[in-house]
Every structure is written in structure tokens, then in C-alpha cells.
Design a protein around this motif. Structure first.
Motif, PDB file in Angstrom:
ATOM      1  N   PRO A  80       0.692  -1.078  -0.114  1.00 51.71           N
ATOM      2  CA  PRO A  80      -0.072  -0.042  -0.126  1.00 51.71           C
ATOM      3  C   PRO A  80       0.843   1.536   0.235  1.00 51.71           C
ATOM      4  O   PRO A  80       1.969   1.128   0.517  1.00 51.71           O
ATOM      5  N   MET A  81       0.358   2.380  -0.607  1.00 49.06           N
ATOM      6  CA  MET A  81       0.898   3.637  -0.612  1.00 49.06           C
ATOM      7  C   MET A  81       0.942   4.274   0.543  1.00 49.06           C
ATOM      8  O   MET A  81      -0.072   4.064   1.710  1.00 49.06           O
ATOM      9  N   VAL A  82       1.971   4.791   1.111  1.00 46.12           N
ATOM     10  CA  VAL A  82       1.926   5.665   2.323  1.00 46.12           C
ATOM     11  C   VAL A  82       1.913   7.161   1.971  1.00 46.12           C
ATOM     12  O   VAL A  82       2.556   7.791   1.240  1.00 46.12           O
ATOM     13  N   ALA A  83       0.962   7.600   2.708  1.00 44.93           N
ATOM     14  CA  ALA A  83       0.569   9.006   2.577  1.00 44.93           C
ATOM     15  C   ALA A  83       1.702   9.848   3.364  1.00 44.93           C
ATOM     16  O   ALA A  83       2.264   9.511   4.209  1.00 44.93           O
ATOM     17  N   PRO A  84       1.823  10.954   2.609  1.00 43.86           N
ATOM     18  CA  PRO A  84       3.064  12.068   3.559  1.00 43.86           C
ATOM     19  C   PRO A  84       2.196  12.407   4.798  1.00 43.86           C
ATOM     20  O   PRO A  84       1.076  12.539   4.814  1.00 43.86           O
ATOM     21  N   LYS A  85       3.046  12.989   5.814  1.00 42.66           N
ATOM     22  CA  LYS A  85       2.810  13.193   6.949  1.00 42.66           C
ATOM     23  C   LYS A  85       2.064  14.631   6.854  1.00 42.66           C
ATOM     24  O   LYS A  85       1.341  15.035   7.764  1.00 42.66           O
ATOM     25  N   GLN A  86       2.342  15.143   5.995  1.00 34.82           N
ATOM     26  CA  GLN A  86       1.562  16.639   5.754  1.00 34.82           C
ATOM     27  C   GLN A  86       0.255  16.711   5.679  1.00 34.82           C
ATOM     28  O   GLN A  86      -0.590  17.497   5.840  1.00 34.82           O
ATOM     29  N   GLU A  90      -0.631  17.706  12.620  1.00 30.31           N
ATOM     30  CA  GLU A  90      -0.853  18.136  14.010  1.00 30.31           C
ATOM     31  C   GLU A  90      -0.579  16.895  14.919  1.00 30.31           C
ATOM     32  O   GLU A  90      -0.066  16.865  15.970  1.00 30.31           O
ATOM     33  N   ASP A  91      -1.292  15.631  14.641  1.00 32.14           N
ATOM     34  CA  ASP A  91      -1.094  14.557  15.492  1.00 32.14           C
ATOM     35  C   ASP A  91      -0.952  13.584  14.584  1.00 32.14           C
ATOM     36  O   ASP A  91      -1.435  13.360  13.471  1.00 32.14           O
ATOM     37  N   ALA A  92      -0.201  12.538  15.249  1.00 30.52           N
ATOM     38  CA  ALA A  92      -0.377  11.073  14.307  1.00 30.52           C
ATOM     39  C   ALA A  92      -1.350  10.508  14.140  1.00 30.52           C
ATOM     40  O   ALA A  92      -2.123  10.205  15.327  1.00 30.52           O
ATOM     41  N   VAL A  93      -2.054  10.451  13.023  1.00 33.73           N
ATOM     42  CA  VAL A  93      -3.410   9.616  13.189  1.00 33.73           C
ATOM     43  C   VAL A  93      -3.098   8.302  12.253  1.00 33.73           C
ATOM     44  O   VAL A  93      -2.378   8.287  11.183  1.00 33.73           O
ATOM     45  N   ASN A  94      -3.570   7.078  12.733  1.00 31.03           N
ATOM     46  CA  ASN A  94      -3.556   5.967  12.158  1.00 31.03           C
ATOM     47  C   ASN A  94      -4.808   5.575  11.279  1.00 31.03           C
ATOM     48  O   ASN A  94      -5.724   5.611  11.907  1.00 31.03           O
ATOM     49  N   TYR A  95      -4.386   5.680   9.931  1.00 27.63           N
ATOM     50  CA  TYR A  95      -5.456   5.466   9.033  1.00 27.63           C
ATOM     51  C   TYR A  95      -5.285   4.535   8.028  1.00 27.63           C
ATOM     52  O   TYR A  95      -4.111   4.335   7.548  1.00 27.63           O
ATOM     53  N   GLN A  96      -6.258   3.730   7.346  1.00 29.94           N
ATOM     54  CA  GLN A  96      -6.182   3.022   6.005  1.00 29.94           C
ATOM     55  C   GLN A  96      -7.179   3.389   5.172  1.00 29.94           C
ATOM     56  O   GLN A  96      -8.360   3.505   5.610  1.00 29.94           O
ATOM     57  N   ALA A 109       1.841   6.730   7.870  1.00 31.28           N
ATOM     58  CA  ALA A 109       3.135   6.131   7.907  1.00 31.28           C
ATOM     59  C   ALA A 109       2.996   5.088   9.407  1.00 31.28           C
ATOM     60  O   ALA A 109       3.865   4.338   9.420  1.00 31.28           O
ATOM     61  N   GLU A 110       2.145   5.555  10.440  1.00 30.41           N
ATOM     62  CA  GLU A 110       2.276   4.830  11.710  1.00 30.41           C
ATOM     63  C   GLU A 110       1.083   3.533  11.634  1.00 30.41           C
ATOM     64  O   GLU A 110       1.329   2.706  12.481  1.00 30.41           O
ATOM     65  N   SER A 111       0.648   3.060  10.527  1.00 29.31           N
ATOM     66  CA  SER A 111      -0.422   2.078  10.316  1.00 29.31           C
ATOM     67  C   SER A 111       0.254   0.967   9.747  1.00 29.31           C
ATOM     68  O   SER A 111       1.436   1.132   8.889  1.00 29.31           O
ATOM     69  N   PRO A 112      -0.219  -0.143  10.015  1.00 31.93           N
ATOM     70  CA  PRO A 112       0.471  -1.390   9.388  1.00 31.93           C
ATOM     71  C   PRO A 112       0.094  -2.034   8.055  1.00 31.93           C
ATOM     72  O   PRO A 112      -0.548  -1.174   7.674  1.00 31.93           O
ATOM     73  N   ASN A 113       1.053  -2.476   7.319  1.00 26.31           N
ATOM     74  CA  ASN A 113       0.713  -2.830   5.991  1.00 26.31           C
ATOM     75  C   ASN A 113      -0.626  -3.504   5.722  1.00 26.31           C
ATOM     76  O   ASN A 113      -1.168  -3.231   4.725  1.00 26.31           O
ATOM     77  N   ASP A 114      -0.872  -4.519   6.515  1.00 24.06           N
ATOM     78  CA  ASP A 114      -2.108  -5.274   6.259  1.00 24.06           C
ATOM     79  C   ASP A 114      -3.472  -4.504   6.962  1.00 24.06           C
ATOM     80  O   ASP A 114      -3.280  -3.828   7.754  1.00 24.06           O
TER      81      ASP A 114
END
Length: 450
Positions: A80-86, A90-96, A109-114
């Protein structure tokens, strides 16, 4: 009073009260802590869930636009593609961003690949690590899942729990000390009461006076004072009996001894022996009166029952009618209507009536004596002898005051009657002469109806 309290130990009331208070206060406090923890846990989950919902709806379009931009400008890859932090700086959000086949197309970036191990459906779902909220795109076959680590929630809850329990543990010894001092202070008045009771003895039966007693202990103090009063009355009765016996029996004993000694010196002459027997009879009579007076003053055996005054007067007069000389002088007069019924002790009232009759027979000479029962509840003994003067009438109920030369005055007899009447909350009325008579004496016992 400087009462010294014993140390607070397992056998003292203060110690037991302290332990009980600590257990109950600590238990209630712990229940309050658990209730607060439950409420805080509920509020933490509610706030975190609201945050997930808000973030998911705000970021879904941005994530889709980023996905389209990356797909147009890059080479397709199995990962999966990783979205840039921009995208959400403001806060680290884990999403897919997931398609309908549960393939992760874009992730933070903080989310798992699966893909998250939860059903692909709108709403909340949990796995072992994450709390996940899923939103479906309204026109495209895409799902947006925002995840929140469950550890953060547990950490927040644990911090709240520690923040409540640690101060409780630290304050508990101080609470125990305060409760112990409070228990000892409040129970000091009980110690004072015990000290006052300990001071009382056979020679000191003063009432206990402790101002400021609580209501429960005031009741105990009242009962103790009532007991002391009864003990004092009993001691007074004993002292009075001893004093009366010393006063009343001294003369008959001396007379009997003198007569017997004279009889022995004169070869037991009949007159001397008879005089000794008469002295012993007087002694026996006065002993009986003293016992009657003692019983009447104690009041311990007085009963409260329905007393038929006609039957009572009839029983007393029958005793006197056994003597032929008296039967001619003594008359009984009862009402024609229903017999009066009084509340009292039948034996004590019989003693009182018998004393009045004896006095009337003795002091009326050979005159007539009448016992009359009157409504509503009155017993009257009336004689037609010489009577007494007004001065004598005022002192008739005083003990040991003689009003005749033969030293067998009204003293004890009327004292017994007066005491019995007082114990019945009744009235003793004396009159000389009786109403409508030229001379004589009348005594009335006015009782309460049953």
C-alpha cells in the motif's frame, strides 16, 4: 473530672469503634473510587470515539484525493502507498484506505501494511490492539478506517485509578488517627459517667449530674438516678425501722423486764405476772405496727388491682366482730347502690382500715364506732368519743407524738395509714368532730376509682 481513658486497644470500645469506622469509611471510599473509575473510563472511551468519528469524516476526502494523486503519478506496487505526514500534520493519525476486497490502498506512516483484522463495515470495531472506526465512501467502493491504540485508553484509565488509590493509601493512616481521636473524645463522656457511678456507695447516693450527656447516655443516667433513688428510699426505710423500733420497743421491754423481776422477787404474784404479760402484748402489738409501717414505706409489694370497698370493709369488720365486746360497738354502713371499686392493694388498704378502727375503738371510750363505705371511693371510720382539739388534729400524723396519758397515742397507727394512703396517691382527711356531730373523730380515705 479528669478521667483517664485507657489506651485504644482491641478490648476497648474506642478501639472497636475506630476499627469499625476505618473499615466502613475505607470500604465506602473504595466503592466511590471504583464508581469514579467506571465513570472516567466511560467518559474516556466516549471522547476518544468522538475524536475518531470526527477525524474520519474530516480526513476521508483528503485521503481519497491523496490516493488519486499518488496513483496518477506513481508506479503501481504490491504494497500500500504511504501518505505523506503533511496530510494531517498536527497529530499522528493511524488510518487506511481499503477497497471492497480489503486491500489496503493507502495508509498513514504509523499504520500496519495489512488491513485491520475487523469486519469491513461502517461503525466501530475492536481487535486486540486497535479501536477502529470505518466509513464507506458514498460513491466509490472505498472504505476509510481510522484506528486508535487501546493502550492509550488503558493508560489514561490507569493514571486516573492510580491518582485516586495512591492518595487514599497515603491518607488512610491519617484517617485512622483522626477517627481514633474522635472516638476517644466522644466516648470520654461515657468514661465520666462510669466514674460518677463508681463514686456512689451506701453512704453517697446523690443523683448523677453530668450536663451535656447525649440522649442515649442521658437515658442511662436517668435510670441510674432512679435506681439510686430507690436504694436511698430503701435505706431510709431501714433507718426509720431501726429508729422506730428503738423508740417504740424500749418502754415495753423495760416494763416487761421490771414486771418479771418484781414477780420473781415477790414469789410470782398473779398481778405482777399479768402485768408482765400485758407489757409483752404491747411489745408484740408495737412490733406488728413497726412491720406494717416498714412494709407501707417500702411500697415494694403494693399491687394495683380492683378492690371492692364493701367486701374490704366487711372482711375487716368481721375480724373485730369476733370479740363480743367490740361487736356491740362497731357498725358497718354500706351504700345501697353498686359497691365502689377502687384501684389499690387490698392487703395494704385492709391494714390502713384496721388501724383506723383500732384507734377509734381505743380513743372513743365505750362509744359507738361506724365504718362507712361511700361513693365514689371513700372509706370512713367515725367515732363519737371526746375527739381531739384543733392543735392535736394538726399533729396527729406525726410519729411518736402521744396525745393521751396511757402512752398509746395515734402515732404509729396514723403514720401507717398516712403512708399507705400516700402510696396509693389517695387522700387522708381527718375531722374532729365529724360533720353534724357534737363530738368525736372521723378519718376518711379518699381513693381513686378503678
Amino acid at each position: 473530672m479528669n478521667a483517664v481513658l485507657p489506651p485504644t486497644g482491641p478490648d476497648t470500645l474506642a478501639g472497636r469503634l475506630t476499627r469499625t469506622l476505618i473499615v466502613w469509611v475505607g470500604g465506602v471510599w473504595m466503592l466511590c473510587v471504583l464508581a469514579v473509575v467506571w465513570y472516567v473510563d466511560r467518559e474516556i472511551n466516549h471522547n476518544f470515539d468522538n475524536e475518531l468519528v470526527e477525524v474520519s469524516h474530516r480526513m476521508f476526502d483528503m485521503a481519497v484525493q491523496e490516493l488519486d494523486k499518488l496513483q496518477q503519478g506513481g508506479t503501481p506496487s504490491a504494497l500500500p502507498m504511504v501518505a505523506p505526514k503533511q496530510l494531517f500534520s498536527e497529530d499522528a493519525v493511524n488510518y487506511q484506505v481499503v477497497d471492497i476486497h480489503e486491500h489496503v490502498l493507502l495508509r498513514s506512516a504509523e499504520s500496519p501494511n495489512d488491513a485491520f483484522d475487523v469486519p469491513l463495515a461502517a461503525g466501530f470495531a475492536n481487535n486486540q490492539t486497535w479501536r477502529i472506526y470505518t466509513v464507506r465512501h458514498p460513491t466509490r467502493g472505498l472504505y476509510f478506517q481510522v484506528a486508535d491504540p487501546l493502550d492509550e485508553r488503558r493508560t489514561a484509565l490507569n493514571r486516573t485509578l492510580y491518582g485516586l488509590i495512591i492518595p487514599l493509601g497515603a491518607v488512610l493512616p491519617l484517617l485512622a488517627l483522626v477517627l481514633r481521636n474522635v472516638a476517644r473524645t466522644e466516648l470520654r463522656v461515657l468514661q465520666q459517667l462510669a466514674g460518677e457511678i463508681e463514686k456512689r456507695s451506701g453512704s453517697d447516693l446523690r443523683p448523677i449530674t453530668l450536663p451535656g450527656l447525649p440522649r442515649e447516655l442521658r437515658s442511662v443516667g436517668d435510670h441510674v438516678n432512679s435506681l439510686l433513688e430507690r436504694l436511698s428510699q430503701s435505706l431510709d426505710v431501714e433507718r426509720a425501722l431501726a429508729a422506730n423500733a428503738a423508740h417504740e420497743l424500749r418502754t415495753p421491754l423495760a416494763a416487761a423486764r421490771l414486771r418479771l423481776q418484781t414477780a420473781l422477787e415477790h414469789d410470782l404474784r398473779r398481778n405482777d405476772v399479768q402485768a408482765a404479760i400485758d407489757a409483752l402484748q404491747i411489745l408484740s402489738h408495737r412490733t406488728e405496727k413497726l412491720l406494717q409501717l416498714s412494709r407501707a414505706e417500702s411500697g415494694a409489694s403494693l399491687a394495683r388491682s380492683r378492690v371492692n370497698l364493701v367486701q374490704l370493709a366487711g372482711a375487716v369488720v368481721q375480724e373485730f366482730w369476733k370479740d363480743p365486746q367490740i361487736s356491740e360497738r362497731l357498725a358497718l354502713k354500706v351504700p345501697d347502690a353498686i359497691a365502689p371499686i377502687a384501684s389499690g392493694d387490698v392487703d395494704a388498704l385492709a391494714i390502713a382500715l384496721r388501724n383506723l378502727v383500732e384507734n377509734a375503738l381505743r380513743y372513743s371510750g365505750s362509744g359507738r364506732v361506724v365504718i362507712e363505705v361511700m361513693a365514689p371511693c371513700t372509706l370512713a371510720v367515725r367515732d363519737f368519743g371526746p375527739g381531739v382539739s384543733a392543735e392535736q388534729l394538726a399533729t396527729l400524723q406525726q410519729r411518736h407524738i402521744r396525745h393521751s396519758s396511757d402512752r398509746t397515742g395515734y402515732g404509729l397507727g396514723l403514720s401507717i395509714v398516712g403512708t399507705i394512703v400516700e402510696k396509693h396517691n389517695a387522700k387522708l382527711e381527718l375531722a374532729s368532730p365529724p360533720a353534724g356531730a357534737a363530738s368525736g373523730f372521723e378519718a376518711r380515705i379518699v381513693l381513686r376509682p378503678a
